[in-house]
Write an enzyme that holds these catalytic residues in place. Structure first.
Site, PDB file in Angstrom:
ATOM      1  N   ALA A 197       4.490  -7.917   2.275  1.00  0.00           N
ATOM      2  CA  ALA A 197       4.763  -9.352   1.557  1.00  0.00           C
ATOM      3  C   ALA A 197       3.357  -9.992   1.173  1.00  0.00           C
ATOM      4  CB  ALA A 197       5.519 -10.077   2.869  1.00  0.00           C
ATOM      5  N   ALA A 198       2.375  -9.691   2.001  1.00  0.00           N
ATOM      6  CA  ALA A 198       1.124 -10.542   1.881  1.00  0.00           C
ATOM      7  C   ALA A 198       0.590 -10.285   0.176  1.00  0.00           C
ATOM      8  CB  ALA A 198       0.027  -9.791   2.532  1.00  0.00           C
ATOM      9  N   PRO A 199       0.026 -11.557  -0.306  1.00  0.00           N
ATOM     10  CA  PRO A 199      -0.096 -12.847   0.197  1.00  0.00           C
ATOM     11  C   PRO A 199       0.989 -13.638   0.317  1.00  0.00           C
ATOM     12  CG  PRO A 199      -0.924 -12.509  -1.896  1.00  0.00           C
ATOM     13  CD  PRO A 199      -0.468 -11.085  -1.787  1.00  0.00           C
ATOM     14  N   LYS A 253       5.439 -13.413  -3.951  1.00  0.00           N
ATOM     15  CA  LYS A 253       6.834 -13.089  -4.158  1.00  0.00           C
ATOM     16  C   LYS A 253       7.639 -13.301  -3.199  1.00  0.00           C
ATOM     17  CE  LYS A 253       5.206  -8.748  -6.663  1.00  0.00           C
ATOM     18  NZ  LYS A 253       3.739  -9.144  -6.419  1.00  0.00           N
ATOM     19  N   ASP A 269       3.934  -7.558   7.031  1.00  0.00           N
ATOM     20  CA  ASP A 269       2.835  -6.899   6.812  1.00  0.00           C
ATOM     21  C   ASP A 269       2.223  -6.665   8.076  1.00  0.00           C
ATOM     22  OD1 ASP A 269       1.075  -7.078   4.035  1.00  0.00           O
ATOM     23  OD2 ASP A 269      -0.318  -6.933   5.673  1.00  0.00           O
ATOM     24  N   ASP A 279       3.961  -2.599  10.373  1.00  0.00           N
ATOM     25  CA  ASP A 279       3.680  -1.387   9.354  1.00  0.00           C
ATOM     26  C   ASP A 279       4.899  -1.133   8.609  1.00  0.00           C
ATOM     27  OD1 ASP A 279       2.974   0.836   7.910  1.00  0.00           O
ATOM     28  OD2 ASP A 279       1.834   1.659   9.654  1.00  0.00           O
ATOM     29  N   ASP A 332       6.941  -4.109  -2.842  1.00  0.00           N
ATOM     30  CA  ASP A 332       5.963  -4.430  -3.879  1.00  0.00           C
ATOM     31  C   ASP A 332       4.803  -3.315  -3.141  1.00  0.00           C
ATOM     32  OD1 ASP A 332       4.637  -5.306  -5.943  1.00  0.00           O
ATOM     33  OD2 ASP A 332       3.535  -6.447  -4.618  1.00  0.00           O
ATOM     34  N   CYS A 372       1.248  -2.750  -9.277  1.00  0.00           N
ATOM     35  CA  CYS A 372       0.512  -3.177 -10.197  1.00  0.00           C
ATOM     36  C   CYS A 372      -0.704  -2.208 -10.657  1.00  0.00           C
ATOM     37  CB  CYS A 372      -0.358  -4.518  -9.667  1.00  0.00           C
ATOM     38  SG  CYS A 372      -1.445  -4.007  -8.063  1.00  0.00           S
TER      39      CYS A 372
END
Length: 598
Positions: free
Chosen positions: A310-312, A315, A333, A360, A463, A514
């Site tokens: 999830a970081a940062p 989303k 995270d 994790d 992600d 990304c």
């Protein structure tokens, strides 16, 4: 949809001017060439074709022409945000920023008329061209702020009097190209006799190949620049000048301080506004494909959703806002500090449906464990399951008994007859005596998780950590090898396996990266569809990205990497940094989950 496409095209075309037209100097200009590992470059040329990959590489060294702002619709509106931004820009000396209502109001012929002019005025007066609402369907709460560039900068070089210069690290330079200032930790070298208030040219030292085949910067921080060819990376910095600014400290101060602004950038090659501390809680700066990823997940109020990496928190909070802050978004995270960052962002945006854990992603599933007081989870960092009988039998003094009696011992009773050791009791007493500690202080508590029950989420977003070869601006890419790209893909498959176990039948998984690497994108989709017959690709809304890659590619070791099959390419979204959308490189795949037969 076509209206939105045209809108982005107009911004893109009016932003960029060919570098070759800007500055005939071979040194004091910005015209970098992205370095790749030779085998990785060969692989990408096979995937995209030589011409297309060349365009991608050229796009990656430049920032996007606009900043994308996501408005927190639970606290504000895009009209209100635009009005406030105009007022802020006016106070900062930018009174001429205009609001563009639609694509038809853009005047591309006039957008960059100052690009080739001499730059002698303050940067702030020309940093922003215009503000506009996003024209893509369903994204009306997104605001674009258009910048300008590339600009020709006259550094005032004189053969008899060399420039005063500052060399910064690559990471620092990439941030400066996005609108940041030069901060002390990013400075590697500086000319002698630089004093506060001096004008300095800023260039970047990019990693170079070493004798061992690795990459690095062979420069000691604090190196003195003499303005001669004997300076470190003198020739390597040709075409790597990113702007000019005012030194905010002397040379000695820069290398003695641990923080602060070293150079206040006055003239930049690319001028994009900084949104640091602007309208906190009302807006969030986020890349357009990331916003679209949250929409692809299609979260509904009342659902339970997992954001696995999830970081940062961009989303995560986008999902929560789309759910109207109703339901539960579980954000995990493995980094303590990053989880704290997600908590801070959620509080800043005034979102209450987000629950955070340190976990994790490879250990997301807690198989065979019973749920505790948190629904569908097997987690807690606190000491649990302590029985009254265990407490009374332990060797503790009177003061300790008072401490324990002040806490509700009933809350510490064991479940299923589990035994609590004396060591655990002593640890709990120390906590009561000494205070909560770093992980449990107000505003700094991070719960650890042992994982979640299978089939316990309606939707899962993965992600995934990746090679990040789509992020821009990027000034170096040589660190990635074929082996490292393969390792990224293996890691992502293991995380995807966890996501499949956690989502319920009838649920949804969205996978995103990304990177431009097909091995982490289309190859992952191929793995998912071939491994889990109950998964199928689902259509995405809005559909803005281009199609995925079909076919296969043979790697240098002979392994054939399988991608999408014909007919599947239009069910994914691939964002090409060289396209008219002018986004980062990004990939999104959405899976519908049928009846499981695991």
């Amino acid at each position: 949809m076509q209206k939105g496409w045209n809108f982005i095209k107009v911004i893109h075309r009016s932003f960029f001017t060919p570098i070759s037209q800007m500055d005939h100097s071979t040194r004091y200009r910005y015209g970098p060439t992205l370095k790749w590992n030779p085998m990785v470059e060969e692989y990408f040329i096979k995937a995209y074709g030589a011409d297309h990959f060349s365009r991608i590489s050229a796009a990656l060294v430049r920032p996007s022409c606009y900043s994308c702002i996501r408005v927190n619709t639970l606290k504000s509106t895009n009209d209100a945000v635009i009005e406030k931004l105009l007022e802020i820009f006016k106070e900062r000396g930018m009174p001429d920023v205009v609001v563009q209502e639609s694509a038809t109001t853009w005047k591309p012929d006039n957008c960059c008329k100052t690009t080739l002019e001499s730059i002698g005025s303050a940067e702030s007066s020309k940093a922003i061209k215009s503000i506009s609402k996003c024209q893509f369907p369903g994204l009306d709460y997104v605001v674009f702020v258009k910048g300008s560039g590339p600009h020709a900068i006259h550094y005032g070089y004189n053969e008899g009097k060399p420039l005063k210069e500052v060399i910064v690290s690559r990471k620092c330079a990439e941030a400066v190209l996005r609108g940041a200032q030069v901060y002390v930790p990013g400075v590697l070298a500086c000319s002698a006799h630089v004093e506060r208030g001096d004008a300095v040219a800023v260039s970047v030292a990019v990693e170079q190949s070493g004798p061992d085949g690795g990459w690095g910067i062979a420069m000691t921080r604090g190196t003195v620049l003499q303005g001669s060819q004997a300076d470190p990376y003198y020739f390597e910095r040709d075409g790597f000048y990113i702007g000019q600014g005012t030194a905010m400290m002397s040379r000695a101060g820069i290398f003695r301080a641990s923080e602060g602004i070293a150079v206040d950038m006055k003239e930049r090659v690319f001028r994009l506004p900084s949104f640091y501390d602007l309208l906190e809680g009302e807006i969030f700066l986020q890349n357009l494909p990331s916003i679209i990823t949250a929409h692809a997940l299609d979260p509904q109020p009342g659902e339970r959703i997992l954001d696995m990496c999830a970081a940062p928190g961009g989303k995560t909070t986008a999902i929560a806002i789309l759910m109207k802050d109703k339901g539960e978004v579980v954000a995990v995270d493995r980094s303590h500090n990053k989880v704290l960052g997600i908590q801070k962002l959620a509080a800043e945006l005034d979102l209450s449906c987000i629950t955070t854990y340190k976990l994790d992603a490879l250990k997301s599933v807690c198989c065979g464990a019973e749920s505790d007081n948190l629904p569908n989870t097997c987690c807690s960092e606190d000491v649990q399951n302590m029985q009254k009988s265990d407490l009374s039998s332990a060797t503790i003094d009177v003061f300790d008994e008072k401490l324990l009696s002040q806490k509700n011992i009933d809350d510490l009773q064991a479940k299923d007859g589990q035994y609590t050791s004396k060591a655990e009791l002593r640890k709990h007493i120390r906590k009561l005596k000494n205070g909560p500690g770093r992980n449990h202080t107000a505003g700094g508590r991070v719960e650890k998780s042992q994982g979640f029950s299978p089939n316990s989420f309606d939707r899962v977003l993965l992600d995934a950590p990746c090679s990040a070869l789509g992020l821009r601006p990027r000034l170096f890419a040589g660190e990635e090898t074929i082996d490292s790209l393969k390792n990224h893909a293996k890691y992502q498959r293991r995380m995807f396996d966890q996501a499949v176990l956690l989502v319920r039948p009838g649920g949804v998984i969205v996978y995103s990266t990304c990177t431009i690497n097909p091995g982490e994108n289309e190859a992952l989709v191929r793995y998912a569809l071939d491994t889990y017959e109950f998964l199928s690709l689902a259509s995405q809304h809005p559909k803005i990205g281009g199609p995925g890659l079909t076919g296969s590619c043979q790697l240098p070791n002979g392994f054939v990497e399988e991608w999408l099959k014909p007919g599947e390419e239009n069910l994914v979204q691939r964002f090409d940094p060289s396209s008219d959308h002018d986004t980062i490189g990004f990939f999104i795949a959405k899976f519908s989950v049928g009846h499981k037969n695991i």
